[in-house]
Design an enzyme around this catalytic site. Structure first.
Site, PDB file in Angstrom:
ATOM      1  N   LEU A  78       0.677  -1.274   0.055  1.00 27.07           N
ATOM      2  CA  LEU A  78       0.052   0.025   0.006  1.00 27.07           C
ATOM      3  C   LEU A  78       0.836   1.201  -0.060  1.00 27.07           C
ATOM      4  CD1 LEU A  78      -2.047  -2.052   0.862  1.00 27.07           C
ATOM      5  CD2 LEU A  78      -3.013  -0.391   2.420  1.00 27.07           C
ATOM      6  N   ALA A 124      -1.929  -2.526  -4.112  1.00 30.16           N
ATOM      7  CA  ALA A 124      -2.931  -1.365  -4.083  1.00 30.16           C
ATOM      8  C   ALA A 124      -2.772  -0.485  -5.327  1.00 30.16           C
ATOM      9  CB  ALA A 124      -2.834  -0.470  -2.735  1.00 30.16           C
ATOM     10  N   TYR A 155       1.520   9.521 -10.631  1.00 39.79           N
ATOM     11  CA  TYR A 155       0.762   8.455  -9.909  1.00 39.79           C
ATOM     12  C   TYR A 155      -0.080   7.562 -10.868  1.00 39.79           C
ATOM     13  CZ  TYR A 155      -2.522   6.979  -6.493  1.00 39.79           C
ATOM     14  OH  TYR A 155      -3.481   6.357  -5.418  1.00 39.79           O
TER      15      TYR A 155
HETATM   16  P1  NAD Z   1      -1.648   7.239   2.795  1.00 44.17           P
HETATM   17  O1  NAD Z   1      -0.642   8.319   2.097  1.00 44.17           O
HETATM   18  O2  NAD Z   1      -2.370   7.428   3.903  1.00 44.17           O
HETATM   19  O3  NAD Z   1      -0.830   5.693   3.102  1.00 44.17           O
HETATM   20  C1  NAD Z   1       0.442   5.390   2.390  1.00 44.17           C
HETATM   21  C2  NAD Z   1       1.494   5.193   3.408  1.00 44.17           C
HETATM   22  O4  NAD Z   1       2.736   4.549   2.467  1.00 44.17           O
HETATM   23  C3  NAD Z   1       1.996   6.313   4.080  1.00 44.17           C
HETATM   24  O5  NAD Z   1       1.988   5.897   5.391  1.00 44.17           O
HETATM   25  C4  NAD Z   1       3.475   6.571   3.629  1.00 44.17           C
HETATM   26  O6  NAD Z   1       4.168   6.983   4.709  1.00 44.17           O
HETATM   27  C5  NAD Z   1       3.675   5.275   3.292  1.00 44.17           C
HETATM   28  N1  NAD Z   1       4.851   5.273   2.164  1.00 44.17           N
HETATM   29  C6  NAD Z   1       4.989   6.002   1.279  1.00 44.17           C
HETATM   30  N2  NAD Z   1       6.203   5.730   0.468  1.00 44.17           N
HETATM   31  C7  NAD Z   1       6.866   5.032   1.080  1.00 44.17           C
HETATM   32  C8  NAD Z   1       8.345   4.120   1.096  1.00 44.17           C
HETATM   33  N3  NAD Z   1       8.718   4.762   0.152  1.00 44.17           N
HETATM   34  N4  NAD Z   1       8.407   3.277   2.013  1.00 44.17           N
HETATM   35  C9  NAD Z   1       7.668   3.215   2.880  1.00 44.17           C
HETATM   36  N5  NAD Z   1       6.480   3.556   3.115  1.00 44.17           N
HETATM   37  C10 NAD Z   1       6.089   4.382   2.189  1.00 44.17           C
HETATM   38  O7  NAD Z   1      -2.461   6.915   1.785  1.00 44.17           O
HETATM   39  P2  NAD Z   1      -3.763   5.990   1.765  1.00 44.17           P
HETATM   40  O8  NAD Z   1      -5.038   6.578   1.093  1.00 44.17           O
HETATM   41  O9  NAD Z   1      -3.714   5.180   2.757  1.00 44.17           O
HETATM   42  O10 NAD Z   1      -3.588   5.007   0.401  1.00 44.17           O
HETATM   43  C11 NAD Z   1      -2.881   3.582   0.204  1.00 44.17           C
HETATM   44  C12 NAD Z   1      -2.716   3.002  -0.815  1.00 44.17           C
HETATM   45  O11 NAD Z   1      -3.972   2.925  -1.451  1.00 44.17           O
HETATM   46  C13 NAD Z   1      -1.827   3.634  -1.602  1.00 44.17           C
HETATM   47  O12 NAD Z   1      -0.967   2.833  -2.538  1.00 44.17           O
HETATM   48  C14 NAD Z   1      -2.647   4.537  -2.691  1.00 44.17           C
HETATM   49  O13 NAD Z   1      -2.250   4.754  -3.743  1.00 44.17           O
HETATM   50  C15 NAD Z   1      -4.036   3.463  -2.677  1.00 44.17           C
HETATM   51  N6  NAD Z   1      -5.128   4.136  -2.937  1.00 44.17           N
HETATM   52  C16 NAD Z   1      -5.708   5.070  -2.084  1.00 44.17           C
HETATM   53  C17 NAD Z   1      -6.775   5.588  -2.409  1.00 44.17           C
HETATM   54  C18 NAD Z   1      -7.693   6.676  -1.412  1.00 44.17           C
HETATM   55  O14 NAD Z   1      -8.717   7.255  -1.848  1.00 44.17           O
HETATM   56  N7  NAD Z   1      -7.123   6.876  -0.213  1.00 44.17           N
HETATM   57  C19 NAD Z   1      -7.551   5.561  -3.664  1.00 44.17           C
HETATM   58  C20 NAD Z   1      -6.792   4.786  -4.658  1.00 44.17           C
HETATM   59  C21 NAD Z   1      -5.904   4.000  -4.054  1.00 44.17           C
END
Ligand code: NAD
Ligand code: UDP
Length: 320
Positions: A78, A124, A155
């Site tokens: 994720l 994800a 993205y």
């Molecule tokens: P978020 O930003 O809250 O969580 C992402 C996490 O990944 C964060 O804790 C961040 O610190 C961590 N991270 C980023 N780069 C990193 C790295 N290089 N090493 C270690 N950790 C790292 O986002 P979210 O909303 O919880 O999204 C989670 C996943 O779901 C993501 O991949 C996002 O693309 C996908 N997603 C989310 C949504 C949404 O509506 N929230 C929609 C579509 C897809």
């Protein structure tokens, strides 16, 4: 006891997933560098002996990192900034190179770990792979309409690469992997400064500041409450014999951003004005998941009505 790794486990969705997995009796290893999150999302888990935390960029993982923690049967990937807002300090537009790398090189690193450990893998992905879709609702077989070098491309193309390499590991190495195309998700633990529409409108309403609609507000989104999304991710990971499947996870209850703004105003009993600002480039006009596949394959569909989920989210934002 089975062990699950969650890369990005301290984030919004990841922290809810950690909680659910711990409650279901798994050993949970959360790997996160707090790029777009903070420790407060996972603080409650540190007292649980089955929770392990590795503060690390997944791009820098080495074998030594796993010497003192259990090896995984399952890996959720994720880790990625998830917000598109230019004004946010934590969005993928603020971290363009990090976003591309965590979804390309980062996915490669985690896929190799899964291959070595014979772990099942879930990537994800996002509805953004459909870009500004010419087909609505979006079905998994639609290839999308993406600007390859527009402002959202770090993205969109990062996630498209992530999908491609995940499926390449399925085809070449018979890795047991699945892909979730996640649509707009909301709920407690959302970042309050990510500039996304749910957090913006709720915070603006609570502070009686103007609600900022970008464009005319005719563009649509479909919002899924985080507990429903987590249930979908669990089913996608733990259903057997669906190797290589790509599945939309989201709530098909579609509405325009203007109607959404009015709903938030009503629920917060806010006296905020509504103002119209410039629409960012490449902002998708429609977004709505076709979830027939998730229903059939996983027996999953969202259950939480929008108003109920928003009430919980509003209560959360009152505390941050
Ligand atoms: P978020 O930003 O809250 O969580 C992402 C996490 O990944 C964060 O804790 C961040 O610190 C961590 N991270 C980023 N780069 C990193 C790295 N290089 N090493 C270690 N950790 C790292 O986002 P979210 O909303 O919880 O999204 C989670 C996943 O779901 C993501 O991949 C996002 O693309 C996908 N997603 C989310 C949504 C949404 O509506 N929230 C929609 C579509 C897809
Ligand atoms: N949006 C808006 N006002 C805001 C923030 C976002 O009108 O204060 C719009 C944005 O232009 C988009 C929709 O709301 O059309 C959803 O934006 P968000 O950033 O939450 O998610 P995404 O565009 O990734 O779906």
């Amino acid at each position: 006891m089975q062990t699950v790794y969650i890369a990005g486990g301290a984030g919004f969705i990841g922290s809810h997933l950690c909680k659910r997995l711990l409650a279901d009796g798994y050993e949970v290893v959360c790997i996160d560098n707090f790029l777009t999150s903070s420790k407060k999302n996972i603080n409650p888990f540190f007292s649980n002996a089955h929770f392990h935390f590795l503060q690390k960029d997944i791009l820098l993982l080495t074998e030594h990192d796993f010497e003192h923690i259990p090896l995984p049967q399952y890996i959720f990937h994720l880790a990625s900034p998830a917000s598109p807002n230019l004004k946010s300090p934590r969005s993928y537009m603020s971290y363009p190179i990090e976003t591309l790398r965590v979804n390309s090189q980062g996915t490669y690193i985690l896929l190799n770990l899964a291959k070595k450990m014979s772990s099942r893998f879930l990537y994800a992905s996002t509805s953004e792979v459909y870009g500004d879709p010419k087909v609505s609702p979006q079905v998994e077989t639609y290839w999308g309409n993406v600007n390859p070098n527009g402002i959202r491309s770090v993205y969109d193309e990062g996630k498209r690469f992530g999908e491609a390499i995940t499926i390449a590991y399925v085809r070449k190495f018979s890795l047991d992997a699945r892909i979730a195309r996640i649509f707009n998700t909301y709920g407690p633990h959302m970042q309050n400064d990510d500039g996304r529409v749910v957090s913006n409108f709720i915070l603006q309403s609570l502070h009686n500041e103007p609600l900022t609609i970008y464009g005319k507000g005719k563009q649509t989104r479909s919002f899924c409450f985080v507990s429903d999304l987590v249930e979908g991710l669990m089913k996608l990971m733990f259903t057997k014999n669906i190797n290589g499947e790509v599945v939309n996870l989201g709530n098909p209850n579609e509405r325009s951003i203007k109607v959404f703004a009015q709903l938030i105003k009503k629920l917060t009993k806010s006296s905020s004005q509504i103002v119209f600002e410039e629409l960012p480039a490449d902002d998708p006009n429609r977004r709505c998941p076709d979830i027939s596949k998730a229903k059939k394959l996983l027996g999953w569909e969202p259950k939480v009505p929008l108003e109920e989920g928003l009430q919980k989210t509003i209560e959360y934002f009152k505390t941050v």
